[in-house]
Write a protein that holds these residues in place. Structure first.
Motif, PDB file in Angstrom:
ATOM      1  N   LYS A 157     -27.515 -27.790  65.489  1.00 55.72           N
ATOM      2  CA  LYS A 157     -26.473 -28.331  64.620  1.00 55.72           C
ATOM      3  C   LYS A 157     -26.266 -27.470  63.369  1.00 55.72           C
ATOM      4  O   LYS A 157     -25.137 -27.290  62.913  1.00 55.72           O
ATOM      5  N   VAL A 158     -27.346 -26.962  62.812  1.00 55.12           N
ATOM      6  CA  VAL A 158     -27.232 -26.087  61.643  1.00 55.12           C
ATOM      7  C   VAL A 158     -26.392 -24.862  61.992  1.00 55.12           C
ATOM      8  O   VAL A 158     -25.511 -24.445  61.222  1.00 55.12           O
ATOM      9  N   ASP A 159     -26.648 -24.297  63.141  1.00 51.98           N
ATOM     10  CA  ASP A 159     -25.891 -23.136  63.611  1.00 51.98           C
ATOM     11  C   ASP A 159     -24.409 -23.480  63.739  1.00 51.98           C
ATOM     12  O   ASP A 159     -23.528 -22.742  63.266  1.00 51.98           O
ATOM     13  N   ALA A 160     -24.121 -24.636  64.371  1.00 52.80           N
ATOM     14  CA  ALA A 160     -22.725 -25.028  64.595  1.00 52.80           C
ATOM     15  C   ALA A 160     -22.008 -25.356  63.291  1.00 52.80           C
ATOM     16  O   ALA A 160     -20.858 -24.948  63.073  1.00 52.80           O
ATOM     17  N   ILE A 161     -22.674 -26.091  62.407  1.00 57.17           N
ATOM     18  CA  ILE A 161     -22.046 -26.511  61.146  1.00 57.17           C
ATOM     19  C   ILE A 161     -21.688 -25.303  60.274  1.00 57.17           C
ATOM     20  O   ILE A 161     -20.652 -25.292  59.603  1.00 57.17           O
ATOM     21  N   THR A 162     -22.545 -24.288  60.283  1.00 57.58           N
ATOM     22  CA  THR A 162     -22.325 -23.125  59.413  1.00 57.58           C
ATOM     23  C   THR A 162     -21.648 -21.961  60.133  1.00 57.58           C
ATOM     24  O   THR A 162     -21.512 -20.884  59.555  1.00 57.58           O
ATOM     25  N   GLY A 163     -21.231 -22.182  61.368  1.00 55.64           N
ATOM     26  CA  GLY A 163     -20.578 -21.102  62.110  1.00 55.64           C
ATOM     27  C   GLY A 163     -21.482 -19.908  62.334  1.00 55.64           C
ATOM     28  O   GLY A 163     -21.019 -18.762  62.355  1.00 55.64           O
ATOM     29  N   GLY A 164     -22.772 -20.166  62.486  1.00 59.32           N
ATOM     30  CA  GLY A 164     -23.716 -19.087  62.755  1.00 59.32           C
ATOM     31  C   GLY A 164     -24.236 -18.374  61.524  1.00 59.32           C
ATOM     32  O   GLY A 164     -25.024 -17.425  61.644  1.00 59.32           O
ATOM     33  N   GLN A 165     -23.858 -18.836  60.337  1.00 59.98           N
ATOM     34  CA  GLN A 165     -24.345 -18.199  59.106  1.00 59.98           C
ATOM     35  C   GLN A 165     -25.789 -18.596  58.785  1.00 59.98           C
ATOM     36  O   GLN A 165     -26.561 -17.806  58.259  1.00 59.98           O
ATOM     37  N   LEU A 166     -26.128 -19.853  59.107  1.00 56.95           N
ATOM     38  CA  LEU A 166     -27.490 -20.332  58.928  1.00 56.95           C
ATOM     39  C   LEU A 166     -28.045 -20.647  60.315  1.00 56.95           C
ATOM     40  O   LEU A 166     -27.517 -21.497  61.030  1.00 56.95           O
ATOM     41  N   THR A 167     -29.079 -19.922  60.704  1.00 55.61           N
ATOM     42  CA  THR A 167     -29.652 -20.092  62.038  1.00 55.61           C
ATOM     43  C   THR A 167     -31.152 -20.351  61.936  1.00 55.61           C
ATOM     44  O   THR A 167     -31.757 -20.163  60.878  1.00 55.61           O
TER      45      THR A 167
END
Length: 315
Positions: free
Chosen positions: A27-37
């Motif tokens: 979800k973190v990846d999706a919410i930030t568009g891959g900026q926070l992984t």
């Protein structure tokens, strides 16, 4: 700027902690568009409970998912979750309101205790699911627990509870539990249904007793310095990811609990369930009340706050 976090759990394959940790990462990846992984290490790849918590405090890991009991060694106030059967009469939504609600006085009181130890509590996953007891002794009455050789976590309050009801707790290393049950060195062990099923305890245990003595809650906590160093947008993304993941997994907790119980029963175990009178009989014991008083004193009244908040949330 892009940021990579490192997360881990020490649970078994497919256990709730692993599912929660990996879902938050997605979800973190999706919410930030891959900026926070997140680089995620499940199933004790980074070590056991104490190992991953220490690594999180050292900054080697950024967040960890695990049950509450092992955190007591780092954050003594978390011993409030060791109050035996304190959650047993409440439904999942009521408990969630107290553990995760924005207006929860209990959460406002316990969150700073984590922060004092450089931990940021981000959420608790449960849905009125509990730790159960498997045994080769038919635990159909309170008297049946007397002298029971039971493996527990290395948690003094958990051990004190079993002693208070007449059992003989033994903190064995997890790797030794199955063979010890098989050869009769111990009679019983206690764990959540998913752990019991994934470990195939139905092969070496006759009974599955719904003692519901400790809430099966997994917490997601983060290194506070790391959390504070993140851009506020990333902090909000993490908070959102955790909240969404917990909400999505609540129904899975119940389904998993029921499915795993059925797996154990289908494997030959006999299910033992109790009415409210059984729990009240335990809570009325002087030894158990003394343990309540001790834990409440140890956590500076946080146990009283928890009980009052649960009662108020239930209305």
């Amino acid at each position: 700027d892009p940021v990579v976090l490192r997360g881990a759990d020490s649970a078994g394959v497919g256990a709730a902690a692993q599912q929660l940790g990996e879902l938050v990462a997605e979800k973190v990846d999706a919410i930030t568009g891959g900026q926070l992984t997140v680089e995620y290490y499940p199933n004790s790849e980074m070590g056991g409970d104490m190992d991953i918590q220490q690594q999180m405090l050292d900054g080697t890991l950024d967040y960890v998912v695990l049950q509450t009991a092992p955190t007591v060694s780092f954050v003594p106030a978390v011993a409030v979750f060791d109050l035996p059967m304190v959650f047993a009469q409440y439904d999942g939504d009521t408990i969630d309101q107290v553990l995760n609600g924005d207006d929860s006085e209990f959460l406002k009181a316990i969150a700073p205790k984590y922060e004092e130890k450089n931990m940021k509590i981000l959420g608790y996953l449960q849905n009125a699911t509990y730790r159960l007891t498997t045994s080769n002794v038919k635990l159909d009455t309170l008297d049946a627990f007397k002298g029971l050789q039971i493996r527990t976590m290395e948690n003094s309050n958990h051990m004190a509870f079993w002693t208070a009801i007449g059992a003989a707790p033994t903190p064995l290393a997890w790797a030794e539990v199955f063979i010890s049950l098989q050869n009769g060195t111990i009679d019983a062990q206690e764990n959540a249904a998913d752990t019991c099923a994934s470990t195939n305890f139905q092969e070496v245990q006759k009974y599955l007793a719904c003692t519901n003595h400790i809430l099966y809650a997994n917490q997601l906590s983060m290194n506070k310095e790391k959390y504070d160093s993140l851009d506020p947008a990333y902090q909000e993304a993490i908070n959102q990811a955790v909240a969404e993941a917990i909400e999505e997994m609540k129904s899975q907790m119940v389904e998993s609990d029921e499915t795993n119980k059925q797996t154990l029963v289908d494997g030959g175990m006999t299910l033992i369930e109790y009415d409210d009178a059984f729990f009240q009989e335990i809570l009325a014991l002087d030894t158990v009340q003394a343990l309540y008083d001790k834990i409440d004193a140890d956590v500076n009244g946080l146990g009283t706050t928890l009980q009052e908040e649960l009662a108020a949330a239930q209305g």
